[in-house]
Design an enzyme around this catalytic site. Structure first.
Site, mmCIF file in Angstrom:
data_model
loop_
_atom_site.group_PDB
_atom_site.id
_atom_site.type_symbol
_atom_site.label_atom_id
_atom_site.label_comp_id
_atom_site.label_asym_id
_atom_site.label_seq_id
_atom_site.Cartn_x
_atom_site.Cartn_y
_atom_site.Cartn_z
ATOM 1 N N THR A 4 0.870 -1.190 0.000
ATOM 2 C CA THR A 4 0.000 0.000 0.000
ATOM 3 C C THR A 4 0.904 1.237 0.000
ATOM 4 O O THR A 4 1.331 1.682 -1.057
ATOM 5 C CB THR A 4 -0.962 0.006 1.212
ATOM 6 O OG1 THR A 4 -0.231 -0.168 2.416
ATOM 7 C CG2 THR A 4 -2.001 -1.099 1.074
ATOM 8 N N LYS A 21 3.858 -6.827 4.156
ATOM 9 C CA LYS A 21 3.580 -5.435 3.762
ATOM 10 C C LYS A 21 3.184 -4.668 5.016
ATOM 11 O O LYS A 21 2.689 -5.246 5.990
ATOM 12 C CB LYS A 21 2.471 -5.348 2.718
ATOM 13 C CG LYS A 21 1.081 -5.738 3.131
ATOM 14 C CD LYS A 21 0.250 -4.748 3.905
ATOM 15 C CE LYS A 21 0.259 -3.348 3.335
ATOM 16 N NZ LYS A 21 -0.619 -2.469 4.167
ATOM 17 N N THR A 32 -1.986 -1.503 7.853
ATOM 18 C CA THR A 32 -2.065 -2.930 8.187
ATOM 19 C C THR A 32 -0.798 -3.705 7.863
ATOM 20 O O THR A 32 -0.197 -3.499 6.820
ATOM 21 C CB THR A 32 -3.200 -3.552 7.376
ATOM 22 O OG1 THR A 32 -4.413 -2.971 7.833
ATOM 23 C CG2 THR A 32 -3.276 -5.051 7.553
ATOM 24 N N GLU A 42 6.115 4.559 7.535
ATOM 25 C CA GLU A 42 5.640 5.800 6.916
ATOM 26 C C GLU A 42 6.332 7.035 7.466
ATOM 27 O O GLU A 42 6.184 7.386 8.624
ATOM 28 C CB GLU A 42 4.130 5.938 7.131
ATOM 29 C CG GLU A 42 3.329 4.906 6.373
ATOM 30 C CD GLU A 42 1.839 4.993 6.645
ATOM 31 O OE1 GLU A 42 1.448 5.701 7.580
ATOM 32 O OE2 GLU A 42 1.081 4.347 5.900
ATOM 33 N N ASN A 89 -0.028 10.781 6.856
ATOM 34 C CA ASN A 89 -1.231 10.285 7.516
ATOM 35 C C ASN A 89 -2.351 11.306 7.590
ATOM 36 O O ASN A 89 -3.482 10.954 7.895
ATOM 37 C CB ASN A 89 -0.885 9.745 8.897
ATOM 38 C CG ASN A 89 -0.166 8.424 8.784
ATOM 39 O OD1 ASN A 89 -0.737 7.453 8.311
ATOM 40 N ND2 ASN A 89 1.106 8.393 9.162
ATOM 41 N N THR A 136 -7.358 11.465 1.385
ATOM 42 C CA THR A 136 -7.889 12.581 0.600
ATOM 43 C C THR A 136 -7.151 12.722 -0.731
ATOM 44 O O THR A 136 -6.298 11.918 -1.053
ATOM 45 C CB THR A 136 -7.770 13.900 1.386
ATOM 46 O OG1 THR A 136 -6.418 14.072 1.776
ATOM 47 C CG2 THR A 136 -8.672 13.866 2.585
#
Lengths: 383, 383
Positions: free
Chosen positions: B146, B168, B179, B259, B378, B383
């Site tokens: 992702t 992942k 996740t 991230e 995040n 969006t």
């Protein structure tokens, strides 16, 4: 509307040079009586700052005649030398006022792990003692600021008595290493047990439910001093109600000035089986960085809310949860509800309601969003 | 070094169009046997995604013949229609492979609260089934990404058998709504009880101790499938050791791709009274936004570490705590130790050691720093 508004109190705020900015950094608040009843709540962190260790001893007697506060250094994790500095502060205040050191509460805020400059602190205390006045409240409120962008004060009136307060920080009576210090004064005639009960009742639903960034400070202190100078003994329920209003007012001022925040978020958890369940759920949501960044991005991301609810032990059925952002129920029964584009998160105030459908209790936790400015301010703070 | 390296497995990764980016988004992994022993651990979040609810049923039998995974949608909080989509995925895989739907594990990842596009998903599954091959591992690993910037694979060899894995996500076997999905394959002959014990032992000290942002996902799944195709039955201790190494390898790849992170932080808590104490202390530090922002700012802020330690119930004396950053003991006995400017935090890897001086147990928790990029990624994700 300040801590010297109630009768029987004098205060001062001076510049001792503890802050590199040259702004005021030492405050002194004196209760001239006739009563010296006091109550306090302190951080529950097990690694406590030296002023907290000292002030807990002072409060064993449920009384205090003065409180000296400094910004520009938390005097935390500074060992025996740090404790000695706290003790010397109390001794000097006592000497200037003709009272005992054991009647002097000490509060500090600022960076932890560094010694205070004792000579500057002592000179500042001497100046503050010389400058005490019944108009000194606002100067004291200014001298306890650290990263605060404005001083915080409040006042509530009873029948012939009043309660004044000042606060600094951006956190809760636990969270935020941006320590929270609160001094509340009243000229009501209140006995020690009543003062303690009222203060605990008020902080339980105000400062205790402010959870700006989930980090518990080492220095948090809320002190209530009662002069009795009004000669009026209020009804305990009314006194507690006014005190709770005042604490709520100060807590909202702290929330509105939280480091780097763009949004103030009220998370109301309703229809919980118990109040504890409601608090647990609200706090879990308030501590989700993914939820907090979503609000910063003006994204009503209810999925991240349900994911936080799912980490708790509260009573609920996952398929029955409802969530509203600013009054729009975008999650109904654990599924998408009203369209999410009906939610407007441009205003600073954000309301989140979570319906657990498991009982009749409720609680509100207040928090802030997680922003670039928060990261910036807290990554650069000590450098 | 992929999930199709062990004998008895085929895999595929295809583009079904679930992702707006047009990148691969459906993966299928098939165990051709002769054994179909399997073990799995799932998120402990009480608000579970539909694929987790389904797969928990599949795993009641301790066996699985296939796993179908999709990115581009978590199928979480999507109600009965979402569960039906999960079920239909398993049915279609079963139909294509000539097995039962109850032998098919399903995993999903992506945004929550939105329905999957069922027609695209079904077409993708048909394509994947047609494209299965013993060289399909890397394509499958790519199709489950992702926000990952790279696919994650690993391989460990035993005597005549091997273990392959793909993963992942950026989080822990709990945390991170990004996740975590992990599929591990082996051609070792392993019975169901051994597989379950080995997987739980391995995840307990690897994925379970990865705490990137403290947020628990609704979809996390770690699946181990055992084909027995090597004909070799390994010693359980050796199998568990190789599996733990493989899980550690994948966990470190997840950490390194978290991230927006600038730093990978290993928090080692030593001389704890119990291993649970060490884990509690490590996790408390890993979840402190103030600590995490400080590391982003290359600031070895040990005061924020002690403040986090102080929120736990672990056994320790506040005045006895030592803290090292990258080997420099800048806090000794709860006070400033070696000079903090001896600490260099420019490298990505950061070591923190906390000495509780309360026993002989220890544990390591891995986390990341809190950065501008984390907030950006995040806050903008949906969006």
């Amino acid at each position: 509307m300040t801590i010297t508004s109630p009768q029987g109190f004098r205060a001062a705020g001076v510049t001792a040079g503890l802050k590199a900015s040259g702004k005021p950094d030492v405050a002194l608040v004196v209760n001239d009586g006739p009563s010296d009843v006091a109550a306090a709540v302190f951080t529950t962190n097990r690694c406590k700052a030296n002023p907290v260790l000292w002030s807990e001893q002072v409060m064993q007697g449920n009384k205090a005649k003065a409180v000296v506060l400094n910004s520009g250094g938390a005097n935390c994790y500074t060992g025996p030398e740090g404790f000695q500095n706290t003790h010397a502060s109390a001794e000097l205040v006592a000497d200037k006022l003709g009272i005992g050191a054991i009647d002097v509460v000490v509060c500090s805020t600022g960076l932890i792990g560094e010694q205070l400059q004792a000579d500057k602190l002592m000179a500042g205390i001497t100046d503050a003692a010389a400058g005490l006045s019944t108009a000194g409240g606002p100067a004291a409120a200014e001298a306890i600021m650290t990263t605060d962008t404005r001083s915080k004060e409040a006042l509530r009136e009873g029948g012939g008595w009043s309660i004044g307060g000042m606060a600094k920080g951006a956190g809760m009576l636990a969270p935020a290493l941006a320590t929270m210090l609160v001094v509340v004064t009243t000229d009501a005639q209140v006995d020690a047990d009543t003062a303690d009960r009222a203060l605990r009742a008020a902080t339980r639903v105000t400062f205790d439910r402010l959870d700006s960034d989930g980090c518990m400070s080492t220095n948090d202190t809320v002190l209530l001093m009662c002069s009795g100078a009004s000669g009026v003994t209020p009804d305990e329920a009314e006194f507690t109600a006014r005190l709770t209003e005042l604490c709520h007012d100060l807590a909202q001022q702290l929330l509105g000035d939280a480091e780097g925040a763009d949004h103030d978020i009220a998370i109301e958890v309703v229809n919980a089986a118990t109040e504890d369940d409601a608090v647990e759920v609200g706090r879990a949501i308030a501590r989700s960085n993914l939820f907090k960044t979503a609000v910063f991005g003006k994204d009503p991301n209810w999925g991240r809310i349900l994911a936080s609810v799912g980490t708790t032990n509260a009573a609920f059925e996952p398929g029955a949860l409802d969530v509203a952002f600013n009054g729009v129920w975008i999650c109904k029964d654990g599924q998408p509800g009203e369209p999410r584009d009906k939610v407007d998160l441009t205003e600073r105030a954000v309301s989140v309601i979570v319906d657990l459908k498991a009982g009749e209790e409720k609680a509100t936790i207040w928090t802030n969003d997680l922003t670039h400015a928060y990261v910036h301010e807290n990554s650069a703070y000590s450098t």
